[in-house]
Design a protein around this motif. Structure first.
Motif, PDB file in Angstrom:
ATOM      1  N   GLU A  36       0.834  -1.198   0.000  1.00  0.00           N
ATOM      2  CA  GLU A  36       0.000   0.000   0.000  1.00  0.00           C
ATOM      3  C   GLU A  36       0.867   1.245   0.000  1.00  0.00           C
ATOM      4  O   GLU A  36       1.944   1.282   0.593  1.00  0.00           O
ATOM      5  CB  GLU A  36      -0.913   0.004   1.229  1.00  0.00           C
ATOM      6  CG  GLU A  36      -1.930  -1.131   1.253  1.00  0.00           C
ATOM      7  CD  GLU A  36      -2.847  -1.061   2.458  1.00  0.00           C
ATOM      8  OE1 GLU A  36      -2.681  -0.118   3.274  1.00  0.00           O
ATOM      9  OE2 GLU A  36      -3.713  -1.954   2.594  1.00  0.00           O
ATOM     10  N   GLY A  37       0.389   2.297  -0.669  1.00  0.00           N
ATOM     11  CA  GLY A  37       1.098   3.564  -0.699  1.00  0.00           C
ATOM     12  C   GLY A  37       1.946   3.717  -1.942  1.00  0.00           C
ATOM     13  O   GLY A  37       2.123   2.792  -2.732  1.00  0.00           O
ATOM     14  N   GLU A  38       2.462   4.921  -2.094  1.00  0.00           N
ATOM     15  CA  GLU A  38       3.358   5.238  -3.205  1.00  0.00           C
ATOM     16  C   GLU A  38       4.749   5.483  -2.644  1.00  0.00           C
ATOM     17  O   GLU A  38       4.907   6.071  -1.566  1.00  0.00           O
ATOM     18  CB  GLU A  38       2.856   6.470  -3.961  1.00  0.00           C
ATOM     19  CG  GLU A  38       1.484   6.293  -4.591  1.00  0.00           C
ATOM     20  CD  GLU A  38       1.463   5.167  -5.609  1.00  0.00           C
ATOM     21  OE1 GLU A  38       2.463   5.025  -6.339  1.00  0.00           O
ATOM     22  OE2 GLU A  38       0.448   4.438  -5.686  1.00  0.00           O
ATOM     23  N   PHE A  39       5.758   5.052  -3.390  1.00  0.00           N
ATOM     24  CA  PHE A  39       7.126   5.113  -2.887  1.00  0.00           C
ATOM     25  C   PHE A  39       8.000   5.895  -3.857  1.00  0.00           C
ATOM     26  O   PHE A  39       7.983   5.640  -5.067  1.00  0.00           O
ATOM     27  CB  PHE A  39       7.677   3.697  -2.708  1.00  0.00           C
ATOM     28  CG  PHE A  39       6.824   2.844  -1.810  1.00  0.00           C
ATOM     29  CD1 PHE A  39       6.948   2.928  -0.434  1.00  0.00           C
ATOM     30  CD2 PHE A  39       5.871   1.987  -2.343  1.00  0.00           C
ATOM     31  CE1 PHE A  39       6.158   2.152   0.398  1.00  0.00           C
ATOM     32  CE2 PHE A  39       5.083   1.203  -1.525  1.00  0.00           C
ATOM     33  CZ  PHE A  39       5.210   1.286  -0.147  1.00  0.00           C
ATOM     34  N   SER A  40       8.751   6.835  -3.303  1.00  0.00           N
ATOM     35  CA  SER A  40       9.688   7.600  -4.119  1.00  0.00           C
ATOM     36  C   SER A  40      10.832   8.069  -3.241  1.00  0.00           C
ATOM     37  O   SER A  40      10.680   8.217  -2.020  1.00  0.00           O
ATOM     38  CB  SER A  40       9.000   8.808  -4.773  1.00  0.00           C
ATOM     39  OG  SER A  40       8.742   9.821  -3.823  1.00  0.00           O
ATOM     40  N   ALA A  43      10.154  11.397  -1.438  1.00  0.00           N
ATOM     41  CA  ALA A  43       9.261  11.386  -0.275  1.00  0.00           C
ATOM     42  C   ALA A  43       9.514  10.137   0.561  1.00  0.00           C
ATOM     43  O   ALA A  43       8.587   9.462   1.008  1.00  0.00           O
ATOM     44  CB  ALA A  43       7.807  11.456  -0.737  1.00  0.00           C
ATOM     45  N   TYR A  44      10.770   9.844   0.781  1.00  0.00           N
ATOM     46  CA  TYR A  44      11.131   8.626   1.509  1.00  0.00           C
ATOM     47  C   TYR A  44      10.684   8.712   2.967  1.00  0.00           C
ATOM     48  O   TYR A  44      10.837   9.751   3.623  1.00  0.00           O
ATOM     49  CB  TYR A  44      12.644   8.409   1.460  1.00  0.00           C
ATOM     50  CG  TYR A  44      13.101   7.213   2.262  1.00  0.00           C
ATOM     51  CD1 TYR A  44      13.065   5.939   1.703  1.00  0.00           C
ATOM     52  CD2 TYR A  44      13.509   7.342   3.587  1.00  0.00           C
ATOM     53  CE1 TYR A  44      13.449   4.823   2.433  1.00  0.00           C
ATOM     54  CE2 TYR A  44      13.899   6.242   4.323  1.00  0.00           C
ATOM     55  CZ  TYR A  44      13.863   4.993   3.741  1.00  0.00           C
ATOM     56  OH  TYR A  44      14.233   3.887   4.484  1.00  0.00           O
ATOM     57  N   ASN A  45      10.122   7.598   3.487  1.00  0.00           N
ATOM     58  CA  ASN A  45       9.785   7.518   4.907  1.00  0.00           C
ATOM     59  C   ASN A  45       9.868   6.062   5.356  1.00  0.00           C
ATOM     60  O   ASN A  45      10.195   5.174   4.566  1.00  0.00           O
ATOM     61  CB  ASN A  45       8.400   8.118   5.191  1.00  0.00           C
ATOM     62  CG  ASN A  45       7.297   7.415   4.406  1.00  0.00           C
ATOM     63  OD1 ASN A  45       7.229   6.184   4.390  1.00  0.00           O
ATOM     64  ND2 ASN A  45       6.437   8.197   3.764  1.00  0.00           N
ATOM     65  N   GLU A  46       9.546   5.827   6.628  1.00  0.00           N
ATOM     66  CA  GLU A  46       9.715   4.498   7.203  1.00  0.00           C
ATOM     67  C   GLU A  46       8.754   3.472   6.604  1.00  0.00           C
ATOM     68  O   GLU A  46       8.936   2.261   6.813  1.00  0.00           O
ATOM     69  CB  GLU A  46       9.536   4.544   8.725  1.00  0.00           C
ATOM     70  CG  GLU A  46       8.146   4.867   9.214  1.00  0.00           C
ATOM     71  CD  GLU A  46       7.856   6.369   9.258  1.00  0.00           C
ATOM     72  OE1 GLU A  46       6.795   6.739   9.788  1.00  0.00           O
ATOM     73  OE2 GLU A  46       8.698   7.146   8.781  1.00  0.00           O
TER      74      GLU A  46
END
Length: 300
Positions: A36-40, A43-46
């Motif tokens: 789930e979610g978008e990854f880049s 916008a990196y996060n845990e």
């Protein structure tokens, strides 16, 4: 001076002359995103680490897997119904199975062809001559599992070399063996037998060896040779780091130099996630050969 080749090996040196025909293949394999979610990177996060820890696929994509298929000649084709699928370790590629260093000792492909087995040695995605996608979001351990699973389905259906393979033996070295282990948990019907080399379930041994390799971005190790490789691809920067990470026990010194010059890459994503492949596979009930060091004590 190298030790003399034992007589029994000299007598079998015709392994290196095993009559076979080989062809290079480019095989498309795909994965489907289930995280789930978008990854880049912007916008990196845990959430990236949580998704990787959950063995999720972060990006849908189709890749090209480079492979070499070798078939023994008809008069040696004793096991024509059984394909050996060869999967290399981290920072190696498919050439490890076709070693040019003392092939009478170390060349797996020629020996297996001599014994009558067809072989298909592959470059994992992000290695060798396969596609080099994002080294964090895409080239990670669960992606290895899914792409090899897709490849096996294609082999079963006759979509690779025109033959629908009935028997497939999955031969894995190091992370390739860990991958095979996880595959047998998630897809227990994929492989008819497993041959696992250099794999342990004891993580207290894994990380010291891994960290001692002193891996850094390949583009920084050799900008002229690897400057085009994304920074998330890494390899050993020194021979000593490679030695500690990849060698133990009794070995020939010239193997260190050969291996260092032939080394490949792994990725940040694979480095973060490879221990997630060390799982129990209670539903896999087919033959397993486990080849490990004499001082390893895996908990199986």
């Amino acid at each position: 001076m190298l030790p003399q080749v034992p007589l029994y090996l000299a007598a079998l040196s015709n392994w290196t002359q095993a009559p076979s025909s080989c062809q290079d293949l480019r095989i498309p394999v795909s994965v489907e995103k289930n995280a789930e979610g978008e990854f880049s990177h912007d916008a990196y996060n845990e959430d990236v680490l949580f998704a990787l820890a959950g063995r999720k696929i972060l990006v849908s994509n189709t890749y090209e897997m480079d492979a070499r298929f070798c078939m023994p000649d008809d008069d040696q084709n004793l096991h024509a119904d059984t394909l050996q699928l060869l999967v290399h370790g981290a920072s190696f590629n498919k050439n490890m199975w076709d070693s040019q260093l003392e092939p009478e000792r170390y060349n797996w492909v020629r020996r297996m062809n001599y014994e009558g087995y067809p072989t298909l040695a592959v470059d994992l995605i992000g290695s060798g001559n396969s596609t080099f996608p994002d080294g964090l979001f895409e080239v990670q351990s669960q992606m290895y599992v899914e792409t090899i699973h897709h490849l096996i389905q294609k082999l079963r259906n006759g979509e690779v070399d025109g033959r629908a393979w009935d028997k497939i033996v999955l031969v894995g070295f190091s992370i390739g063996g860990m991958l095979a282990n996880a595959l047998s948990q998630q897809y227990p019907d994929d492989a008819d037998a497993l041959v696992l080399h250099a794999i342990t379930w004891d993580t207290s041994w894994i990380y010291p060896a891994f960290l001692s390799g002193l891996q850094v971005s390949a583009a920084q190790v050799d900008p002229e040779k690897w400057g085009h490789i994304p920074l998330t691809y890494q390899t050993q920067s020194t021979r000593e780091g490679r030695r500690v990470a990849c060698f133990a026990g009794s070995y020939e010194e010239n193997a260190v130099e050969y291996d260092f010059n032939m080394r490949d890459f792994d990725t940040l994503g694979a480095a973060i996630t490879f221990t997630y492949l060390l799982v129990d596979a209670p539903h896999y009930t087919r033959p397993v050969f486990l080849g490990i060091g004499e001082r390893e004590y895996p908990s199986i």
